[in-house]
Each structure stands twice: as structure tokens, then as C-alpha cells.
Design a protein around this motif. Sequence first.
Motif, PDB file in Angstrom:
ATOM      1  N   MET A   1      66.836 -10.269   3.525  1.00 10.64           N
ATOM      2  CA  MET A   1      66.148  -9.075   2.871  1.00 10.64           C
ATOM      3  C   MET A   1      65.402  -9.348   1.824  1.00 10.64           C
ATOM      4  SD  MET A   1      68.515  -5.930   0.918  1.00 10.64           S
ATOM      5  CE  MET A   1      68.898  -7.135  -0.306  1.00 10.64           C
ATOM      6  N   ALA A  24      66.878  -0.810   4.797  1.00  9.54           N
ATOM      7  CA  ALA A  24      67.213  -2.048   5.408  1.00  9.54           C
ATOM      8  C   ALA A  24      68.848  -1.886   6.344  1.00  9.54           C
ATOM      9  CB  ALA A  24      67.507  -3.339   4.543  1.00  9.54           C
ATOM     10  N   GLU A  29      68.857  -4.346   9.322  1.00 16.28           N
ATOM     11  CA  GLU A  29      68.463  -5.738   8.801  1.00 16.28           C
ATOM     12  C   GLU A  29      69.643  -6.182   7.875  1.00 16.28           C
ATOM     13  OE1 GLU A  29      64.857  -5.084   6.686  1.00 16.28           O
ATOM     14  OE2 GLU A  29      63.714  -4.180   8.262  1.00 16.28           O
TER      15      GLU A  29
END
Length: 124
Positions: A1, A24, A29
Motif C-alpha cells: 500500500m 485501497a 489492494e
Amino acid sequence: MKILISNTSNLAIYEQIIRQIKDAVIAREIQEGEMLPSIRSLAKDLQISVITTKRAYEELEKEGLIYSVKGKGFYVTKQNMNMLKEKKVQMLEEELGKLAAEWKKAGLTKADMTDYIEVLFEEL
């Protein structure tokens, strides 16, 4: 990240962190159960105050996006993805409304704005 802080943003630094972590999670992610960087580590990486990072994490924890394990760190909770996406759409609607008002003030038409948005989407 990867979190990037903009000095030119209208958002406070802690709000930029919150938004990017939420994005995210929505983009997957960051996965459920994944550990986030420590408060001190993130503050050092971003060259910001530990207090700012702590505030961002506290807000995310209040929203139920992350949880803390004493002595271990912060982790991503299991998410209701539909709820997160709805919140994101709501935020984007607000921003788009502000942009539409600015376009109108500039004397541009709805067709001008639509054409521009279509060009942007093609470039993505």
C-alpha cells in the motif's frame, strides 16, 4: 500500500490518509486481516507527525474499517463492500456537484462537461 500526501490538497493530511486507505480496501489492494503499517512507521515514511497518523487510524477504527490488537498493531476488518462502495459513490457525487457548479460559473455547458468526462474516461 502506497500513501501519497499532497501539500496542495484541500483535505487535511489525516483525511488524505483515511481516503487512501479506504480506496485501497475497496480496490482490494489491502485484504481482510492484513496488517497496516505501525503508526510510527507510517508517520516516518510520510514525514508527518505521529499524532496525525494516530488520528487517521482512530477515525478508521471508529468507522469499523480497521481494528487494533494491543501490542501488535492495526488490521483491516472484514468489510461490507457494498456499503463501502456506496459511501465512495456518495463522496464522488458531492465532488461532482461542486465541479458542475464551477463549470456552470465558468460559462460552460452540461454538454461541454459531458464531452470532457468522455475524453477522460477514454484516456483511462
